[in-house]
Design a protein around this motif. Structure first.
Motif, PDB file in Angstrom:
ATOM      1  N   HIS A   6       0.850  -1.186   0.000  1.00 21.20           N
ATOM      2  CA  HIS A   6       0.000   0.000   0.000  1.00 21.20           C
ATOM      3  C   HIS A   6       0.891   1.242   0.000  1.00 21.20           C
ATOM      4  N   TYR A   7       0.290   2.397  -0.268  1.00 26.31           N
ATOM      5  CA  TYR A   7       1.032   3.660  -0.195  1.00 26.31           C
ATOM      6  C   TYR A   7       0.449   4.539   0.897  1.00 26.31           C
ATOM      7  N   ASN A   8       1.313   5.063   1.754  1.00 24.20           N
ATOM      8  CA  ASN A   8       0.964   6.103   2.713  1.00 24.20           C
ATOM      9  C   ASN A   8       2.019   7.205   2.612  1.00 24.20           C
ATOM     10  N   PRO A   9       1.654   8.470   2.782  1.00 22.74           N
ATOM     11  CA  PRO A   9       2.663   9.535   2.753  1.00 22.74           C
ATOM     12  C   PRO A   9       3.655   9.437   3.905  1.00 22.74           C
ATOM     13  N   TYR A  10       3.292   8.734   4.968  1.00 23.54           N
ATOM     14  CA  TYR A  10       4.095   8.759   6.191  1.00 23.54           C
ATOM     15  C   TYR A  10       4.787   7.434   6.506  1.00 23.54           C
ATOM     16  N   THR A  11       4.555   6.370   5.722  1.00 25.57           N
ATOM     17  CA  THR A  11       5.234   5.093   5.977  1.00 25.57           C
ATOM     18  C   THR A  11       5.818   4.549   4.681  1.00 25.57           C
ATOM     19  N   GLU A  12       6.935   3.861   4.810  1.00 29.45           N
ATOM     20  CA  GLU A  12       7.569   3.189   3.669  1.00 29.45           C
ATOM     21  C   GLU A  12       8.554   2.153   4.220  1.00 29.45           C
ATOM     22  N   GLU A  24     -10.796  -5.601   4.842  1.00 31.70           N
ATOM     23  CA  GLU A  24      -9.641  -4.828   5.290  1.00 31.70           C
ATOM     24  C   GLU A  24      -9.815  -4.496   6.766  1.00 31.70           C
ATOM     25  N   VAL A  25      -8.810  -4.798   7.568  1.00 38.08           N
ATOM     26  CA  VAL A  25      -8.909  -4.555   9.013  1.00 38.08           C
ATOM     27  C   VAL A  25      -7.916  -3.516   9.502  1.00 38.08           C
ATOM     28  N   GLY A  26      -6.987  -3.071   8.631  1.00 37.74           N
ATOM     29  CA  GLY A  26      -6.040  -2.069   9.108  1.00 37.74           C
ATOM     30  C   GLY A  26      -5.001  -1.682   8.076  1.00 37.74           C
ATOM     31  N   ASN A  27      -4.194  -0.701   8.469  1.00 34.37           N
ATOM     32  CA  ASN A  27      -3.146  -0.143   7.620  1.00 34.37           C
ATOM     33  C   ASN A  27      -1.887  -0.017   8.476  1.00 34.37           C
ATOM     34  N   SER A  28      -0.726  -0.169   7.874  1.00 39.25           N
ATOM     35  CA  SER A  28       0.497  -0.191   8.692  1.00 39.25           C
ATOM     36  C   SER A  28       1.723   0.114   7.845  1.00 39.25           C
TER      37      SER A  28
END
Length: 504
Positions: free
Chosen positions: A419-425, A442-446
């Motif tokens: 996935h893409y997040n501006p704050y995680t990589e 979907e149960v979460g993002n990390s």
């Protein structure tokens, strides 16, 4: 034949020809309905009466139903306005008809969704027509509202009642109605004569002291008879699950974070290296505060570092967004869209002071988003926030944490998707299989927090892995719920909440 007073009263009042309800017998004998119910079941065991049960459904107007009773159903008002505008002769602009009808807000949607269904006319390409032969006076739903308001609770058209119930205009209630009728043995017993036996229903200290208990006849109790149902309050299943999540995370060595529900965009988004022109930061996706509009204070040095990261990136090879950045925008107050605002407060040292690795923190708190309501989305929900600060963390550590956490709830079939997040990589989403439908939810993002986020916060010698998980979707996987609107919110299913057993 000697019988308790209540049983004698039932025998003497009941009829062999016509069944009488418990309420009628209670009124005639001056006994409580529950007393008559118990006596009737006792007599039925002796073969003296027959107790018959039936389900009675009653309908009662809701506040919205009463409003439409006075003002008219929205679709009827729209039809009448369309007629006045000449829509029976040629199509007219829908806006004109709506304006003349006086409908506002949600009433407009209600009118439009029922207009064609009831044959009042058609709606196409922003224009509305009215069928001159339609008869609003024969509208079955309006007639049912009139009948209920007049005290006629026995509306015969079940389909109409169901539609009114689905529209929230009436509240349907089912209750069991019991009726009593004498048997031949009961008639014979009356002819032979029955009398009330003096009996007591409760043993008292005075009876024990005086010895009177030896000479009195105690009332018999039918412990299998139906009793009145009491639905007392209890802890909500969502709160129970939240507390269980907290226990699990504390057991895994985490400490709990606390922080404000209303916070500055600076803490909610800017510290997460979220560009200020990101679509998720528009008024369409957030609940901005009208009063007060902005936070009083922000740490000046941190604001400078965060702005620098946005404009120029971090490090000699860094590259920022090259997009506008405005401190006034960062100061704007809004309901937090995620509890990562708590994480930024803690990681920056502003909340409880500077933190040295290793650290583990979590929160299980409410967040607010301007989402479209559906079986998996609400405007407000609970997020399970968490992060670990340590050296040399990897995706393997993050996945292992999830495997350990979800295993505590019997969930062992997690799936991951990049996935893409501006704050995680790197970043990835988590999915679990719904136990009833078999669908992936979907149960979460990390992910691992980026250097552009951590460096301005003062975290430079450690990695931080973090996540935001949905408490409601965890609940769906545990209990098999298919619609989170059944669990909390204005449409929640109270019977479901009362009957669901807590699983540990």
């Amino acid at each position: 034949m000697k019988l308790p007073d209540a049983q004698v009263a039932v025998l003497e009042t009941a009829s062999a020809q016509d069944a009488q309800t418990i309420d009628d017998l209670a009124d005639a004998t001056d006994h409580k309905p529950e007393t008559i119910t118990g006596a009737a079941f006792d007599l039925e065991e002796q073969g003296l009466v027959v107790v018959e049960s039936a389900t009675d459904e009653t309908a009662e107007l809701t506040d919205e139903g009463s409003q439409y009773l006075d003002e008219g159903l929205p679709e009827v008002r729209l039809y009448e306005a369309a007629l006045d505008a000449g829509a029976d002769e040629s199509p007219v602009q829908m806006g004109q008809a709506i304006g003349q009808s006086g409908l506002e807000g949600q009433e407009v949607d209600i009118a439009l969704s029922n207009y064609a269904r009831k044959g009042y006319g058609s709606i196409d390409s922003g224009e509305i027509t009215a069928d001159a032969d339609a008869d609003p006076d024969s509208d079955s739903e309006a007639s049912a509202l009139d009948a209920l308001a007049a005290g006629d609770a026995d509306v015969d058209d079940d389909d109409t009642l169901d539609r009114l119930d689905s529209r929230g205009l009436v509240e349907l209630t089912e209750r069991t109605v019991r009726s009593v009728r004498l048997t031949d043995d009961g008639v014979t017993a009356l002819m032979e004569g029955v009398e009330a036996a003096e009996s007591v229903g409760q043993l008292t200290p005075e009876m024990l002291t005086s010895g009177e208990w030896r000479d009195v006849e105690f009332s018999e109790y039918n412990v299998e008879a139906d009793a009145a149902e009491f639905t007392g309050g209890k802890e909500h299943i969502l709160r129970q699950t939240a507390n269980r999540v907290k226990d699990v995370l504390v057991g895994m060595g985490f400490e709990e974070m606390q922080g404000p529900h209303v916070d500055a965009d600076f803490w909610i988004n800017d510290c997460l290296f979220m560009p200020q022109d990101h679509p998720a930061r528009t008024h369409w996706d957030r609940f901005a505060m009208d009063q007060p509009r902005e936070i009083d204070e922000l740490p000046a040095d941190l604001v400078e570092r965060v702005e620098g990261a946005h404009r120029n990136g971090v490090g000699p090879d860094g590259d920022g967004y090259h997009s506008p950045w405005d401190e006034d925008f960062a100061r704007a107050l809004a309901l937090r869209g995620h509890t990562t605002s708590l994480s930024t407060r803690y990681l920056s040292g502003e909340q409880i002071g500077e933190l040295e690795p290793p650290q583990r923190y979590f929160s299980v708190e409410k967040v607010y988003r301007n989402d479209t309501l559906d079986p998996t989305h609400l405007l407000e929900f609970f997020q399970i926030e968490g992060w670990v600060m340590a050296e040399d963390l990897s995706v393997r550590d993050l996945m292992g944490t999830f495997e350990e956490f979800y295993a505590q709830f019997g969930i062992t079939d997690l799936e991951y998707k990049p996935h893409y997040n501006p704050y995680t990589e790197p970043s990835f989403e988590l999915f679990g299989t719904h136990p009833e439908t078999g669908e992936l939810i979907e149960v979460g993002n990390s992910g691992i927090f980026r250097e552009e986020m951590l460096a301005p916060l003062g975290v430079e010698d450690a990695d931080v892995m973090a996540w935001g998980l949905s408490l409601e979707r965890l609940l769906m996987l545990i209990y098999g719920f298919e619609d989170i609107r059944d669990v909390h919110g204005t449409l929640c299913d109270l019977e479901l909440l009362r009957e669901t057993e807590v699983m540990y």
